[in-house]
Scaffold this active site. Structure first.
Site: not given
Length: 153
Positions: A58, A73
């Site tokens: 992620h 992110h």
């Protein structure tokens, strides 16, 4: 020294302070900008050239030759998905070029789990928000690889 940071995904430019997560909005990990991506499957690319210092499903950090770490992110609280909705294409530690695909991001699956898909992009450990000059007007639609911000140190 300046670092030109490119948009890792397409979407709408958002001020980091408007990200609904204090870790990002208050600059706890660094300063930068964010992108509100379209709700489709997208390829997230390296925002700068350098070494893929850290690679998680992620999120990833690219370290430039000038030792500037840029964190991408993908979504908020997406670490809880344990990689579901993300496909990594590279190995941690490899050299990447700006614009090279790092992760395929299944935004609809993240949204379906009730998570915010926004993509904060920050200079790691940057403590001076004034060192970040966001390139596009906030709210502008960016294409992948368009200039997102310039970091000066």
């Amino acid at each position: 020294m300046t670092t030109n940071v490119l948009a890792p995904v397409a979407g709408r430019a958002v001020a980091l302070g408007d990200v609904p997560d204090p870790v990002f909005s208050q600059g706890m990990v660094g300063f930068g900008a964010a992108i509100d991506p379209p709700h489709e499957i997208v390829d997230a690319v390296a925002p700068v050239s350098g070494k893929l210092l850290k690679l998680m499903p992620h999120a990833y950090i690219v370290l430039t030759p000038d030792n500037v770490g840029v964190l991408v992110h993908l979504g908020l609280d997406t670490v809880a998905l344990n990689g579901e909705g993300f496909t990594t294409h590279l190995e941690q530690g490899v050299e990447v070029s700006a614009g090279q695909v790092v992760i395929t991001y299944d935004i609809p699956s993240v949204v379906a789990k009730g998570l915010n898909p926004i993509v904060p992009v920050v200079i790691m450990d940057e403590r001076e928000p004034g060192n970040i000059a966001v390139t596009p007007p906030l709210g502008a639609h960016l294409t992948v690889g368009a200039g997102l911000f310039v970091a000066s140190s």
